[in-house]
Every structure is written in structure tokens, then in C-alpha cells.
Design a protein around this motif. Structure first.
Motif, short mmCIF file in Angstrom:
data_model
loop_
_atom_site.label_atom_id
_atom_site.label_comp_id
_atom_site.label_asym_id
_atom_site.label_seq_id
_atom_site.Cartn_x
_atom_site.Cartn_y
_atom_site.Cartn_z
N VAL A 7 0.87 -1.18 0.00
CA VAL A 7 0.00 0.00 0.00
C VAL A 7 0.90 1.23 0.00
O VAL A 7 1.88 1.30 0.75
N GLU A 8 0.59 2.18 -0.86
CA GLU A 8 1.48 3.34 -1.06
C GLU A 8 0.81 4.67 -0.74
O GLU A 8 1.06 5.67 -1.42
N GLY A 9 -0.06 4.70 0.26
CA GLY A 9 -0.65 5.96 0.65
C GLY A 9 -2.14 6.02 0.41
O GLY A 9 -2.85 5.01 0.49
N GLU A 10 -2.63 7.22 0.11
CA GLU A 10 -4.06 7.44 -0.10
C GLU A 10 -4.54 6.69 -1.34
O GLU A 10 -3.74 6.31 -2.20
N PRO A 11 -5.88 6.49 -1.44
CA PRO A 11 -6.42 5.69 -2.56
C PRO A 11 -5.95 6.10 -3.95
O PRO A 11 -5.56 5.25 -4.76
N ASP A 12 -5.94 7.41 -4.25
CA ASP A 12 -5.56 7.84 -5.59
C ASP A 12 -4.09 7.59 -5.88
O ASP A 12 -3.71 7.16 -6.98
N VAL A 13 -3.23 7.84 -4.86
CA VAL A 13 -1.80 7.61 -5.03
C VAL A 13 -1.51 6.12 -5.19
O VAL A 13 -0.75 5.70 -6.05
N ASN A 14 -2.14 5.32 -4.35
CA ASN A 14 -1.94 3.88 -4.39
C ASN A 14 -2.38 3.30 -5.73
O ASN A 14 -1.67 2.52 -6.36
N ASP A 15 -3.57 3.68 -6.18
CA ASP A 15 -4.13 3.08 -7.39
C ASP A 15 -3.41 3.55 -8.65
O ASP A 15 -3.41 2.86 -9.67
N MET A 16 -2.76 4.73 -8.58
CA MET A 16 -1.96 5.19 -9.71
C MET A 16 -0.80 4.24 -9.95
O MET A 16 -0.41 3.98 -11.09
N ARG A 17 -0.28 3.66 -8.88
CA ARG A 17 0.86 2.74 -8.97
C ARG A 17 0.39 1.29 -9.15
O ARG A 17 0.97 0.54 -9.93
N ARG A 18 -0.65 0.90 -8.43
CA ARG A 18 -1.04 -0.49 -8.35
C ARG A 18 -2.20 -0.89 -9.26
O ARG A 18 -2.41 -2.08 -9.51
N GLY A 19 -2.98 0.09 -9.73
CA GLY A 19 -4.13 -0.21 -10.56
C GLY A 19 -5.43 0.23 -9.91
O GLY A 19 -5.56 0.24 -8.68
N GLU A 20 -6.39 0.60 -10.72
CA GLU A 20 -7.66 1.14 -10.23
C GLU A 20 -8.39 0.11 -9.36
O GLU A 20 -8.55 -1.05 -9.72
N GLY A 21 -8.82 0.57 -8.19
CA GLY A 21 -9.59 -0.29 -7.29
C GLY A 21 -8.76 -1.14 -6.35
O GLY A 21 -9.31 -1.82 -5.48
N VAL A 22 -7.44 -1.11 -6.50
CA VAL A 22 -6.57 -1.99 -5.68
C VAL A 22 -6.59 -1.56 -4.21
O VAL A 22 -6.58 -2.40 -3.31
N TYR A 23 -6.63 -0.25 -3.96
CA TYR A 23 -6.62 0.23 -2.57
C TYR A 23 -7.78 -0.38 -1.77
O TYR A 23 -7.59 -0.89 -0.67
N ASN A 24 -8.98 -0.34 -2.35
CA ASN A 24 -10.14 -0.88 -1.65
C ASN A 24 -10.02 -2.39 -1.43
O ASN A 24 -10.46 -2.92 -0.40
#
Length: 245
Positions: A7-24
Motif C-alpha cells: 500500500v502506497e498511501g491514499e487511494p488515488d496515489v496507491n491506485d496510480m501505482r497499483r491499478g484502479e480499485g486496488v486500494y479498496n
């Protein structure tokens, strides 16, 4: 066996790196793990863009509330032909992370989560742990790589035993050259000592195992030269101050 969720931070930052929806999905996984009483932690890449957010009180509280017992921090590595060097931290930012991670893991006054920084905590493990010293990486193709960030190899688990892999030329070069620097704030043969990785990849005859786009060691390490030059005097000063006899 231990679990570490990236996990790399807030939802938008995380999903920019990991892919859309990954944070949730990661948050849901944490809830399930906590519900079933399993020990788990996080793996966190810090960059020049997110280093404060992933060490903030709010972020750490969220991890603790979710049930995380530890957080493994690692410095951004410019791996890949298209990797950005802008995400590399400057010396001031790296010093901030070093101090902040140690502040968080304070056993008396910390928030209750154990933190470790692969780059800045080298003194506690004797420098770089890769190349089979304490750890190595196997990619999706079965290639045995010295580190998750170092995509070069002489062996594959489909063709070689673990013992054969540990004896492969690149791994032996790691063994024979460790520690890569007597200053444990400069542990990596790529990030802080880029001349070393180029040399041992060439001498060992290791081939690129990057599954997306093969990259030469010279190209990879060229992205670290300026960083290493800027960090060296700062790291040497810190090391001398913190280890006065």
C-alpha cells in the motif's frame, strides 16, 4: 510465512501505482485478516512524491486500526527502461524518512507498529541482505534473481535446485562483494554503489530477466549515479556522527 500487503498511501496515489480499485481490495483484505486473527503487515514504497504521506500520523493510525503489526518500508528504485528518476528522493527527503521511521517504531512512545526501512536500517542487518545472503527473489517466470529490484540471473527454479541457484555466478558475486559499502547507510550495489552492480553482472555473465522490457545493467545503474553522488557525502557525515568511537 508472513503476509505483507503493498500500500502506497491514499487511494488515488496507491491506485496510480497499483491499478484502479486496488486500494479498496487491500483494505478489504486487511479487514479479513484482522477478523480471523492473522498476523500481517504492509510493504510500502516511498518516493519523492509520497514520503510524507506514508509516514504521516494519519496513515500510521489507519494501519494500526486495520490490525497491521509491522510496516516494511523500501526506497523507490528506478527499475525498468521507462522508470522515472524524478521519484528518487533527494538527501533531505531521505534523512526525513530515516528519522521518521525510527520515530514510529519507538518501543516506548510509538503508535504500536514495528517499522523497518530496507535502505536506512542496513546497520541492523549488516548491509544488503540479497543475493542469497538472507534472501533472494523468484519472478513469475521462475528466474532466481538476487533481489526483487535486480532483474538479472543465471538460474531458474524449473531447471536448477536451490543449492545450484545459490551457487550461480551472480549470487556468488554478491557473496564475495558484501558488504558493498562499509557505510551501512549506503548498502545497495545499485542505488548507492551503481558501479558495483554493473561490474558483477558483467563478470558473472548474468542475463536480464525483466519480463516487460529487458534492461542492461549499465542503463539501470546510470539512473542512480547522480543520486549516489548526492547521497554519499550526507550518508558519510551521518554515519560518522552516529558511530563515533
Amino acid at each position: 510465512l508472513f503476509l505483507a500487503l503493498s500500500v502506497e498511501g491514499e487511494p488515488d496515489v496507491n491506485d496510480m501505482r497499483r491499478g484502479e480499485g486496488v486500494y479498496n481490495k487491500v483494505m478489504h483484505a486487511m479487514d479479513l485478516l484482522k477478523e480471523h486473527g492473522l498476523v500481517f503487515g504492509t510493504s510500502i514504497c516511498y518516493t519523492s512524491a509520497n514520503y510524507k504521506s506514508v509516514t504521516s500520523d494519519e496513515f500510521i493510525k489507519m494501519l494500526v486500526d486495520k490490525g497491521c503489526r509491522y510496516a516494511l518500508y523500501f526506497h523507490y528504485m528506478p527499475v525498468g527502461n521507462a522508470a522515472s528518476v524524478d521519484l528518487l528522493l533527494n538527501p533531505e527527503q531521505r534523512v526525513y524518512v530515516k528519522n521518521r521511521v525510527r520515530e514510529i517504531r519507538n518501543m516506548e512512545h510509538g503508535p504500536g507498529i514495528f517499522t523497518m526501512d530496507f535502505q536506512n536500517d542496513g546497520e541492523f542487518v549488516g548491509g544488503c541482505i540479497a543475493g542469497g545472503r538472507n534472501y533472494f527473489h523468484i519472478n513469475a517466470n521462475g528466474d532466481a534473481e538476487p533481489c526483487v529490484f535486480i532483474h538479472y540471473s543465471n538460474g531458474n527454479i524449473h531447471e536448477n535446485t536451490i543449492l545450484e541457484i545459490l551457487k550461480q555466478p551472480l549470487f556468488m558475486a554478491y557473496h564475495n562483494n558484501q558488504p558493498f559499502n562499509d557505510n551501512m547507510l549506503r548498502p545497495c550495489p545499485m542505488l548507492e554503489n551503481p558501479e558495483i552492480l554493473q561490474r558483477i553482472v558483467k563478470e558473472s555473465g548474468a542475463h536480464s530477466t525483466d519480463l516487460q522490457s529487458q534492461e542492461t545493467a549499465e542503463h539501470l545503474c546510470s539512473k542512480c549515479v547522480h543520486y549516489a553522488e548526492e547521497w554519499a557525502p550526507v550518508a558519510d557525515k551521518l554515519w560518522a556522527e552516529e558511530h563515533k568511537e
